[in-house]
Design a protein around this motif. Structure first.
Motif, PDB file in Angstrom:
ATOM      1  N   LEU A 330     -25.801   8.501 -48.457  1.00  0.00           N
ATOM      2  CA  LEU A 330     -26.634   9.199 -49.432  1.00  0.00           C
ATOM      3  C   LEU A 330     -27.485   8.219 -50.238  1.00  0.00           C
ATOM      4  CD1 LEU A 330     -24.084  11.884 -50.696  1.00  0.00           C
ATOM      5  CD2 LEU A 330     -26.037  12.239 -49.165  1.00  0.00           C
ATOM      6  N   THR A 331     -26.947   7.046 -50.528  1.00  0.00           N
ATOM      7  CA  THR A 331     -27.727   6.029 -51.240  1.00  0.00           C
ATOM      8  C   THR A 331     -28.916   5.585 -50.411  1.00  0.00           C
ATOM      9  OG1 THR A 331     -25.738   5.261 -52.396  1.00  0.00           O
ATOM     10  CG2 THR A 331     -27.629   3.765 -52.343  1.00  0.00           C
ATOM     11  N   ASP A 332     -28.704   5.376 -49.109  1.00  0.00           N
ATOM     12  CA  ASP A 332     -29.803   4.966 -48.228  1.00  0.00           C
ATOM     13  C   ASP A 332     -30.870   6.046 -48.118  1.00  0.00           C
ATOM     14  OD1 ASP A 332     -28.667   2.523 -47.738  1.00  0.00           O
ATOM     15  OD2 ASP A 332     -27.662   3.143 -45.882  1.00  0.00           O
ATOM     16  N   ARG A 333     -30.451   7.333 -48.136  1.00  0.00           N
ATOM     17  CA  ARG A 333     -31.412   8.428 -48.008  1.00  0.00           C
ATOM     18  C   ARG A 333     -32.124   8.754 -49.323  1.00  0.00           C
ATOM     19  NH1 ARG A 333     -30.802  12.317 -43.788  1.00  0.00           N
ATOM     20  NH2 ARG A 333     -32.472  13.398 -44.911  1.00  0.00           N
ATOM     21  N   TRP A 363     -22.806  16.537 -40.605  1.00  0.00           N
ATOM     22  CA  TRP A 363     -23.630  17.721 -40.780  1.00  0.00           C
ATOM     23  C   TRP A 363     -23.799  18.061 -42.261  1.00  0.00           C
ATOM     24  CZ3 TRP A 363     -27.148  21.115 -40.321  1.00  0.00           C
ATOM     25  CH2 TRP A 363     -27.032  22.405 -40.820  1.00  0.00           C
ATOM     26  N   ARG A 364     -22.705  18.044 -43.030  1.00  0.00           N
ATOM     27  CA  ARG A 364     -22.811  18.418 -44.437  1.00  0.00           C
ATOM     28  C   ARG A 364     -23.503  17.325 -45.255  1.00  0.00           C
ATOM     29  NH1 ARG A 364     -17.250  21.158 -43.887  1.00  0.00           N
ATOM     30  NH2 ARG A 364     -17.783  23.380 -43.945  1.00  0.00           N
ATOM     31  N   LEU A 365     -23.346  16.084 -44.846  1.00  0.00           N
ATOM     32  CA  LEU A 365     -24.079  15.023 -45.532  1.00  0.00           C
ATOM     33  C   LEU A 365     -25.579  15.162 -45.291  1.00  0.00           C
ATOM     34  CD1 LEU A 365     -21.709  12.017 -44.843  1.00  0.00           C
ATOM     35  CD2 LEU A 365     -22.421  12.813 -47.108  1.00  0.00           C
ATOM     36  N   CYS A 366     -25.953  15.447 -44.047  1.00  0.00           N
ATOM     37  CA  CYS A 366     -27.366  15.653 -43.732  1.00  0.00           C
ATOM     38  C   CYS A 366     -27.897  16.888 -44.455  1.00  0.00           C
ATOM     39  CB  CYS A 366     -27.546  15.793 -42.230  1.00  0.00           C
ATOM     40  SG  CYS A 366     -29.250  16.048 -41.702  1.00  0.00           S
ATOM     41  N   LEU A 367     -27.092  17.945 -44.511  1.00  0.00           N
ATOM     42  CA  LEU A 367     -27.466  19.164 -45.216  1.00  0.00           C
ATOM     43  C   LEU A 367     -27.750  18.861 -46.683  1.00  0.00           C
ATOM     44  CD1 LEU A 367     -27.575  22.310 -44.782  1.00  0.00           C
ATOM     45  CD2 LEU A 367     -25.196  22.365 -45.488  1.00  0.00           C
ATOM     46  N   THR A 368     -26.855  18.120 -47.325  1.00  0.00           N
ATOM     47  CA  THR A 368     -27.024  17.776 -48.736  1.00  0.00           C
ATOM     48  C   THR A 368     -28.248  16.897 -48.952  1.00  0.00           C
ATOM     49  OG1 THR A 368     -24.623  17.905 -49.047  1.00  0.00           O
ATOM     50  CG2 THR A 368     -25.877  16.700 -50.706  1.00  0.00           C
ATOM     51  N   ALA A 369     -28.408  15.877 -48.116  1.00  0.00           N
ATOM     52  CA  ALA A 369     -29.551  14.965 -48.276  1.00  0.00           C
ATOM     53  C   ALA A 369     -30.872  15.699 -48.097  1.00  0.00           C
ATOM     54  CB  ALA A 369     -29.429  13.817 -47.277  1.00  0.00           C
ATOM     55  N   THR A 370     -30.939  16.635 -47.151  1.00  0.00           N
ATOM     56  CA  THR A 370     -32.178  17.369 -46.904  1.00  0.00           C
ATOM     57  C   THR A 370     -32.500  18.309 -48.053  1.00  0.00           C
ATOM     58  OG1 THR A 370     -31.784  17.268 -44.516  1.00  0.00           O
ATOM     59  CG2 THR A 370     -33.350  18.922 -45.295  1.00  0.00           C
ATOM     60  N   VAL A 371     -31.500  19.035 -48.543  1.00  0.00           N
ATOM     61  CA  VAL A 371     -31.733  20.012 -49.608  1.00  0.00           C
ATOM     62  C   VAL A 371     -32.279  19.339 -50.863  1.00  0.00           C
ATOM     63  CG1 VAL A 371     -30.544  21.550 -51.226  1.00  0.00           C
ATOM     64  CG2 VAL A 371     -30.100  21.731 -48.771  1.00  0.00           C
ATOM     65  N   ALA A 374     -36.398  16.480 -51.597  1.00  0.00           N
ATOM     66  CA  ALA A 374     -37.697  16.705 -52.222  1.00  0.00           C
ATOM     67  C   ALA A 374     -37.598  17.101 -53.686  1.00  0.00           C
ATOM     68  CB  ALA A 374     -38.461  17.787 -51.450  1.00  0.00           C
ATOM     69  N   GLY A 375     -36.409  17.280 -54.207  1.00  0.00           N
ATOM     70  CA  GLY A 375     -36.278  17.679 -55.603  1.00  0.00           C
ATOM     71  C   GLY A 375     -34.963  18.373 -55.868  1.00  0.00           C
ATOM     72  N   GLY A 376     -34.754  18.755 -57.115  1.00  0.00           N
ATOM     73  CA  GLY A 376     -33.499  19.380 -57.494  1.00  0.00           C
ATOM     74  C   GLY A 376     -32.503  18.352 -57.991  1.00  0.00           C
ATOM     75  N   ASP A 377     -31.414  18.850 -58.535  1.00  0.00           N
ATOM     76  CA  ASP A 377     -30.408  17.977 -59.139  1.00  0.00           C
ATOM     77  C   ASP A 377     -29.129  18.022 -58.320  1.00  0.00           C
ATOM     78  OD1 ASP A 377     -28.832  16.435 -60.701  1.00  0.00           O
ATOM     79  OD2 ASP A 377     -28.780  17.796 -62.431  1.00  0.00           O
ATOM     80  N   PRO A 378     -28.809  16.953 -57.558  1.00  0.00           N
ATOM     81  CA  PRO A 378     -27.566  16.952 -56.773  1.00  0.00           C
ATOM     82  C   PRO A 378     -26.317  17.101 -57.629  1.00  0.00           C
ATOM     83  CG  PRO A 378     -29.012  15.132 -56.134  1.00  0.00           C
ATOM     84  CD  PRO A 378     -29.586  15.722 -57.375  1.00  0.00           C
ATOM     85  N   ALA A 379     -26.412  16.792 -58.899  1.00  0.00           N
ATOM     86  CA  ALA A 379     -25.244  16.925 -59.777  1.00  0.00           C
ATOM     87  C   ALA A 379     -24.790  18.371 -59.878  1.00  0.00           C
ATOM     88  CB  ALA A 379     -25.559  16.372 -61.168  1.00  0.00           C
ATOM     89  N   GLY A 380     -25.646  19.322 -59.536  1.00  0.00           N
ATOM     90  CA  GLY A 380     -25.246  20.720 -59.543  1.00  0.00           C
ATOM     91  C   GLY A 380     -24.100  21.011 -58.606  1.00  0.00           C
TER      92      GLY A 380
END
Length: 714
Positions: A330-333, A363-371, A374-380
């Motif tokens: 996730l840091t790299d992405r 799959w879930r890591l890619c899902l999270t990184a894609t969502v 472009a924006g939004g708060d991953p802390a949610g």
């Protein structure tokens, strides 16, 4: 020394490569390389050889092998690899295998990049060896990594090369990265890292086959051969030779997709098709040894099949992604690391929490990184108490995020979601994960599409009517109209049937690249010339003024021959598989072109014949109507697909250019390619889309539901 050579012969007796090499220099080099590899991967063999040797082992021709530390004193393995590649003359079979390897490499590298989200630094998956009851392959390491080999941990290619026989079963949880791991192995086997040459000529070419399309009543040999013919453009003879000589390494993906689950969603222990696959693979041999194969399956599905397992194989289980590896990915992405800091800190501080367990698959890591790219708060994500709530939250935002990242005019997120929902529902109804364009036509309704198909055929065949009205006499006009009506009725009756044959594959490059197709084209052209000139001679002989009639007949015959050469000669030479890895769109496009070419041939010939007897208007009327009818009949799959897309577009179900949309969806990470078919990026995404039409999805900007905010990550 006799005992030494006896030991070496016993150890190498099962090496497939040594059974295929000739004598002399090639045999010596292959023997040196095989001994070196055996010493490097088989410590017991090296120890036994050390006990018999008090020094290096000489081989005929001057090669010297040392058993000490598993090293090769005369040549290193890499040197032998390069020397063999450079100096050994390749057979025609070797060259065909190399050409196939290049096609496979180009196709699978593209698919690998799509699946890892365009990131050239994927998650370095870990896996462990799971011994199975019964016979297992030998020399398996206890653990391995996907790419980053450690001093005592091999990467996936090195892991595979050391097992004997080379039969690998990859299992893992849904989304664990089985396909990506297999693609990485395939690419490394074709083009080892750091090697200038892609592969040794005699090594088998890994070819990926989706199991969902295998009719298990067909032998594995036939399924492999058909795949090579349809997807890679090989002639039947060449495909059979590669399969029979074991130059193909089957990589079978989707054993868990062979049979529908039980009503509660759990795997069916009966699983007749999956068990038939395992039985066929257990019978698949290379001489007296089990033949190499790579098989992929979800853990839960394979567990219910363990009473009939894959024999003589090494099973590896993909481990969950460790929190540290998830944080690194996730840091790299992340384009804005500060925005991700709360989530990354939670992964570090709560390695056993809900979020860490959820983000333990690629799959879930890619899902999270894609969502959140472009924006939004991953802390949610910290406010969700269960993995199911996290899944629902991310999947609801995945299509809008992927659409935004790969924005294209005409593809707004709402429409994309609606189109994918329709396709997912259709796949669920069929119980089949593969989206093949020529099989989608029932989606707007079978009766509706068949009736529309008949109407379109009738209208097109009636295009000959204006020419019929221009005939010089009423009787000619009546005869022409009758023929046009007959053509329209016959064609419409033919096309309204529900059964449509799979598309033919046609490609102009076949005439230039495949010699046996050039021969077929020449034969078709010669037959056409003979037919046309034969007609001309017969016509001339039947006329009163035979010399004038003969001249006119030869002219008409030459014109007819020209039309037939263009049509039947090309059709004879071009019908067959493409000379490159097939795209899912190739089938319907080439089938439509085949129909067009056949219609030109038939319509042109009919027009010349009828014009000779009834004038140009009469000939045009018949040529147009019968040519269109033949085009619609020969290009049945392409025609039905075109009518289906028109119906689906009119009803607002799908875009008019469906193939272009699905290609874009692959680039956007919503779909993936599986041979000559499309599939949803993940089965979880397909199920979610099938169950959630656009109106039932919360807005991407909506906050998490209150029920999901009961606690922080625990």
């Amino acid at each position: 020394m006799g005992r030494v050579y006896e030991l070496v012969a016993e150890r190498l007796a099962g090496e497939p490569a040594l059974r295929r090499v000739a004598s002399g220099e090639e045999a010596r080099r292959s023997l040196v390389r095989a001994v070196g590899e055996a010493l490097a991967r088989d410590a017991a063999f090296a120890r036994r050889l050390d006990e018999l040797l008090d020094g290096p082992l000489p081989f005929p021709g001057g090669a010297v092998i040392s058993a000490r530390d598993g090293s090769v004193a005369a040549w290193s393995i890499d040197s032998v690899h390069t020397h063999t590649h450079t100096h050994v003359a390749q057979t025609p079979l070797d060259r065909r295998a190399q050409a196939l390897a290049r096609q496979v490499l180009a196709q699978e590298e593209r698919e690998w990049k799509r699946l890892v989200g365009g990131d050239l630094k994927p998650i370095d998956l870990a896996y462990t060896y799971l011994p199975e009851p019964g016979r297992n392959a030998g020399n398996a390491a206890e653990r391995g990594r996907q790419v980053a080999a450690r001093e005592t941990v091999p990467d996936i290619a090195a892991y595979y090369r050391r097992i004997t026989p080379r039969r690998l079963l990859i299992t893992g949880a849904p989304g664990a990265g089985k396909t990506v791991l297999a693609l990485d192995l395939m690419i490394a086997l074709i083009r080892p890292p750091g090697e200038a040459a892609p592969r040794l000529p005699y090594e088998p070419v890994p070819v990926r086959l989706p199991l969902s399309g295998w009719d298990t009543d067909e032998p594995l040999r036939g399924h492999l051969t058909d795949r090579l013919i349809r997807a890679f453009g090989l002639s039947p003879a060449h495909a059979r030779e590669l399969v029979d000589e074991r130059r193909i390494l089957p990589v079978l993906d989707g054993l868990d997709e062979m049979d529908p689950p039980l009503p509660d969603g759990t795997p069916d222990p009966a699983a007749p098709r999956a068990r038939a696959v395992l039985s066929a693979l257990n019978d698949y041999q290379d001489g007296l040894q089990a033949a190499p194969v790579i098989l992929l399956c979800r853990t839960g599905h394979y567990e219910v099949l363990r009473d009939g397992p894959l024999r003589d194989a090494t099973r590896v289980e993909i481990a969950p992604v460790a929190p540290d590896d998830a944080r690194a990915y996730l840091t790299d992405r992340a384009k804005d690391p500060a925005r991700w800091e709360p989530l990354l800190r939670a992964l570090r501080d709560e390695p056993d929490g809900t979020l860490a367990r959820f983000l333990s698959t690629p799959w879930r890591l890619c899902l999270t990184a894609t969502v959140y790219e472009a924006g939004g708060d991953p802390a949610g994500l910290l406010g969700f108490a269960t993995p199911a709530a996290l899944d629902a939250h991310l999947l609801a935002r995945y299509v809008p995020a992927a659409t935004r990242l790969r924005a294209r005019p005409g593809y707004p997120a709402e429409r994309v979601h609606a189109w994918l929902h329709r396709l997912a529902r259709q796949m669920d109804d069929e119980g089949h994960p593969d989206i093949q364009l020529h099989r989608l036509w029932p989606l707007p309704g079978r009766k509706r599409v068949c009736v529309a198909d008949g109407r379109v055929a009738t209208a097109l065949c009636a295009l000959g009517t204006p020419f019929a009205l221009l005939a010089p006499t009423p009787d000619r006009t009546a005869a022409a109209l009758l023929m046009v009506l007959t053509s329209a009725l016959f064609t419409s009756w033919t096309v309204v049937h529900e059964n449509v044959n799979p598309p033919f594959v046609l490609h102009l490059r076949l005439l230039l690249s495949v010699p046996h197709r050039r021969g077929r084209a020449v034969a078709g052209a010669a037959a056409s010339v003979a037919l046309g000139l034969g007609y001309g001679l017969f016509y001339g002989y039947a006329e009163a003024d035979r010399w004038a009639g003969l001249a006119l007949g030869l002219g008409l015959g030459a014109a007819l021959a020209g039309v037939l050469v263009l049509g039947s000669g090309f059709l004879t030479g071009l019908v067959g598989p493409p000379p490159r890895a097939a795209s899912p769109r190739d089938g319907v496009l080439d089938d439509a072109f085949r129909g067009l070419l056949g219609g030109l041939c038939f319509g042109g010939g009919a027009g010349i014949l009828f014009a000779d007897r009834g004038g140009w208007a009469y000939g045009m009327a018949e040529g147009v109507s019968w040519g269109i009818g033949m085009a619609l009949t020969l290009g049945a799959a392409g025609r039905r697909y075109a009518v289906f897309t028109l119906c689906a577009r009119r009803d607002g179900l799908l875009p008019l250019r469906l193939g272009a949309f699905l290609d874009w969806a692959c680039e956007a990470g919503l779909m993936r390619l599986s041979g000559p078919a499309y599939q949803f990026r993940h089965g979880e995404l397909q199920r979610w889309l099938a169950e959630h039409p656009p109106g039932a999805v919360p807005s991407p900007s909506s906050p998490p539901p209150a029920s999901a905010q009961e606690s922080t990550v625990s």
